[in-house]
Write a protein that holds these residues in place. Structure first.
Motif, short mmCIF file in Angstrom:
data_model
loop_
_atom_site.label_atom_id
_atom_site.label_comp_id
_atom_site.label_asym_id
_atom_site.label_seq_id
_atom_site.Cartn_x
_atom_site.Cartn_y
_atom_site.Cartn_z
N TRP A 65 0.80 -1.22 0.00
CA TRP A 65 0.00 0.00 0.00
C TRP A 65 0.84 1.27 0.00
O TRP A 65 0.34 2.34 0.37
CB TRP A 65 -0.98 0.02 1.19
CG TRP A 65 -1.59 -1.31 1.53
CD1 TRP A 65 -1.70 -2.40 0.69
CD2 TRP A 65 -2.19 -1.73 2.76
NE1 TRP A 65 -2.30 -3.45 1.33
CE2 TRP A 65 -2.61 -3.07 2.61
CE3 TRP A 65 -2.40 -1.10 3.98
CZ2 TRP A 65 -3.24 -3.79 3.62
CZ3 TRP A 65 -3.03 -1.82 4.99
CH2 TRP A 65 -3.43 -3.16 4.81
N GLY B 141 4.78 4.18 9.71
CA GLY B 141 3.43 4.48 10.17
C GLY B 141 3.29 4.34 11.67
O GLY B 141 2.72 5.19 12.35
N ALA B 142 3.83 3.23 12.21
CA ALA B 142 3.69 3.00 13.64
C ALA B 142 4.30 4.13 14.45
O ALA B 142 3.78 4.49 15.52
CB ALA B 142 4.33 1.66 14.02
N TYR C 223 -6.48 -0.92 13.02
CA TYR C 223 -5.04 -1.27 12.95
C TYR C 223 -4.25 0.02 12.84
O TYR C 223 -4.52 0.86 11.98
CB TYR C 223 -4.76 -2.13 11.72
CG TYR C 223 -3.30 -2.50 11.57
CD1 TYR C 223 -2.79 -3.68 12.09
CD2 TYR C 223 -2.42 -1.65 10.91
CE1 TYR C 223 -1.44 -4.01 11.98
CE2 TYR C 223 -1.07 -1.96 10.79
CZ TYR C 223 -0.59 -3.14 11.32
OH TYR C 223 0.74 -3.46 11.21
N HIS C 224 -3.26 0.18 13.75
CA HIS C 224 -2.48 1.42 13.74
C HIS C 224 -0.99 1.16 13.85
O HIS C 224 -0.23 2.08 14.14
CB HIS C 224 -2.97 2.33 14.88
CG HIS C 224 -4.43 2.63 14.77
ND1 HIS C 224 -4.94 3.51 13.84
CD2 HIS C 224 -5.51 2.11 15.42
CE1 HIS C 224 -6.26 3.56 13.94
NE2 HIS C 224 -6.64 2.71 14.89
N ASP D 225 -6.00 8.38 11.42
CA ASP D 225 -4.87 7.62 10.87
C ASP D 225 -5.12 7.41 9.38
O ASP D 225 -5.84 6.49 8.99
CB ASP D 225 -4.76 6.29 11.63
CG ASP D 225 -3.72 5.36 11.03
OD1 ASP D 225 -3.20 5.65 9.94
OD2 ASP D 225 -3.45 4.31 11.65
N ILE E 56 -2.66 6.79 7.36
CA ILE E 56 -1.39 6.21 6.93
C ILE E 56 -1.56 5.38 5.67
O ILE E 56 -0.78 5.47 4.72
CB ILE E 56 -0.80 5.39 8.10
CG1 ILE E 56 -0.29 6.35 9.18
CG2 ILE E 56 0.29 4.43 7.64
CD1 ILE E 56 -0.03 5.72 10.54
N LYS F 221 3.25 5.85 4.42
CA LYS F 221 3.11 4.98 3.23
C LYS F 221 3.26 5.76 1.92
O LYS F 221 4.36 5.99 1.45
CB LYS F 221 1.79 4.23 3.28
CG LYS F 221 1.77 3.16 4.39
CD LYS F 221 0.73 2.11 4.14
CE LYS F 221 0.60 1.11 5.24
NZ LYS F 221 1.34 -0.11 5.07
C1 LIG Z 1 -3.88 2.41 9.01
C2 LIG Z 1 -2.47 2.03 9.33
N1 LIG Z 1 -1.86 2.61 10.37
C3 LIG Z 1 -0.60 2.33 10.69
C4 LIG Z 1 0.12 1.40 9.97
C5 LIG Z 1 1.54 1.06 10.37
O1 LIG Z 1 2.43 1.51 9.40
P1 LIG Z 1 3.90 0.88 9.33
O2 LIG Z 1 3.73 -0.52 8.82
O3 LIG Z 1 4.62 1.74 8.34
O4 LIG Z 1 4.47 0.93 10.69
C6 LIG Z 1 -0.49 0.75 8.89
C7 LIG Z 1 0.25 -0.28 8.12
O5 LIG Z 1 -0.30 -1.02 7.35
C8 LIG Z 1 -1.83 1.06 8.56
O6 LIG Z 1 -2.47 0.45 7.56
#
Ligand SMILES: Cc1ncc(COP(=O)(O)O)c(C=O)c1O
Length: 449
Positions: free
Chosen positions: A70, A127-128, A160-161, A266, A268, A295
């Motif tokens: 993604w 993202g995290a 999911y974050h 979020d 992301i 992302k």
């Molecule tokens: C909505 C959302 N938030 C946070 C994240 C976490 O991102 P990362 O994998 O770059 O840590 C993701 C990853 O898929 C996501 O879809």
């Protein structure tokens, strides 16, 4: 004694694919993977990539229908992003952002501010890390404002974050969460507005409003110690592309205002045009207190994330006292190359009127999917912007893996989530690519037992 050959026999030479694969299995621990499963489904060696295609060393190609988790927006080896990075390499690759600043980070912050209407940008890497930043900032704002008891967070069922400990605390995907649960902070999950939960005759909007009432009940009771609600707007991707009506976002914004709770949005995964608008929030006409982006921000080139917030929140940290400042940092914060890639991405959005073009592409792909949507094994076919998803009925236990394997054999990179198959291609997807995708997927569904 077995007969020995008269001369030692050299093993057959390994292909580049085989050689890289065997070295990889001896040295690389892959994410989100039970490594033993690689005995049956080894990772695919990738030699190069161009446009929508990933190539192995034998020239076999795979259509990247999931935008490499993604992130990719404008294809691999994109000429404009490549050129911007080469140019940036000539002046500055990186300088620490504590105590220093540079042109790419300033220009990117100015442009993101204009696009979102939010104030200062705080940068992370993945993202995290953006999730961690938003959670800490929300708590710290309340602390600086004389409300240190606001220490809890609320998120959506199936949300999911990210998978660092703070982010995982507000994530509700059992596979990622359950093992680490003893390490996590308590947080509460309220009903998801996912329209697949509709009762007979209930519309997507009615499901959204019903979920909003559950949020209202929670906040009415717990607002005094709740710092923020965090949610993925319009599409909860990682749980299986659960989609919802924008009414939920409007209600959530109003409830957060009413109960004095921050709204962390979020985007992301869904930001940068995936939802059909540049930001999903636009479809509900709302502004969050914190906006997390990552992302697609660099077009899938380099890790970069950012949290934008309102000026009023920024001002609550502005003080002589160091401990009132936001105490958070990553070594690569505001990396100049990543910021320059992000600027090139924004240039492409403007120059090519990407959002308008995507609207046409989305309609084209949806038309191409019409027959697939009626396939006997397909349930809940859905689309938001540049994302399409459906469930496969009567899927076997190992469905996700075997479908992934079958898709690779047909030159398609698809990675079902459970029994949910989805398409999230880069925006350079053409009608020809869409045809390959739909025909390959249909053929795979036809062969399922
Ligand atoms: C909505 C959302 N938030 C946070 C994240 C976490 O991102 P990362 O994998 O770059 O840590 C993701 C990853 O898929 C996501 O879809």
């Amino acid at each position: 004694m077995p007969d020995r050959p008269a001369f030692p026999v050299a093993p057959p030479p390994m292909s580049r694919n085989e050689e890289l694969l065997s070295r990889s299995l001896l040295s690389v621990w892959h994410p989100c993977t039970q490594m033993k499963q690689h005995e049956r489904l080894p990772p695919v060696p990738i030699a190069r990539a161009e446009g929508i295609w990933l190539y192995d060393f034998d020239g076999k190609r795979y259509l990247d229908a999931v935008s490499s988790w993604w992130v990719n927006l404008f294809g691999h080896a994109n000429r404009d992003i490549n050129a911007a990075l080469v140019d940036q390499l000539g002046s500055l690759e990186h300088a620490m952002l504590a105590g220093f600043t540079h042109e790419p980070v300033v220009r990117l912050s100015e442009r993101l501010g204009q696009l979102t209407g939010l104030g200062h940008c705080f940068y992370g890497s993945d993202g995290a890390s953006a999730t961690e930043i938003a959670l800490k900032m929300s708590f710290h704002f309340w602390r600086n404002s004389g409300r240190p008891g606001k220490t809890s967070f609320v998120s959506l069922a199936g949300g999911y974050h990210g998978e660092t400990l703070g982010a995982l605390s507000v994530t509700d995907v059992a596979l990622f969460r359950d093992v680490y649960a003893p390490l996590l902070r308590n947080s509460t999950q309220v009903a998801s507005p996912d329209w697949r939960g509709a009762g007979p005759g209930e519309t997507a909007e009615a499901v959204a409003l019903r979920a909003a009432r559950a949020l209202e009940a929670h906040l009415a009771e717990h607002h005094a110690h709740t710092a923020a609600l965090i949610l993925e707007p319009l599409v909860q991707c990682a749980v299986g592309m659960a989609m919802h009506h924008p009414a939920y976002l409007r209600e959530a914004r109003a409830l957060c205002d009413r109960f004095g709770v921050h709204l962390i949005v979020d985007e992301i995964a869904i930001g940068f045009g995936r939802s059909g608008t540049f930001l999903a929030c636009e479809q509900a006409g709302i502004q969050p207190d914190f906006l997390c982006l990552s992302k697609g921000i660099t077009g899938g080139y380099l890790p970069l994330s950012v949290v934008l917030t309102r000026d009023q929140i920024y001002r609550a940290f502005y003080h002589e006292d160091l401990a009132r400042g936001f105490l958070h940092s990553h070594s690569y914060t505001g990396n100049a190359l990543a910021c320059r890639a992000a600027l090139a991405v924004l240039d492409i959005f403007e120059r090519d009127d990407v959002i308008a073009r995507n609207r046409e592409k989305s309609a084209m792909i949806s038309r191409r999917c019409a027959q697939l949507a009626r396939h006997a094994r397909v349930r809940n076919f859905r689309n938001t912007g540049m994302i399409w998803a459906f469930e496969v009925s009567d899927a076997k236990r190992d469905f996700a893996q075997s479908f992934h394997r079958g898709a690779l054999d047909r030159g398609l990179l698809l990675r079902p989530i459970g029994n949910t198959v989805y398409f999230m291609p880069p925006y350079i997807v053409t009608e020809e690519h869409a045809n390959l995708l739909v025909e390959g997927t249909t053929a795979l569904l036809d062969t399922l037992d």
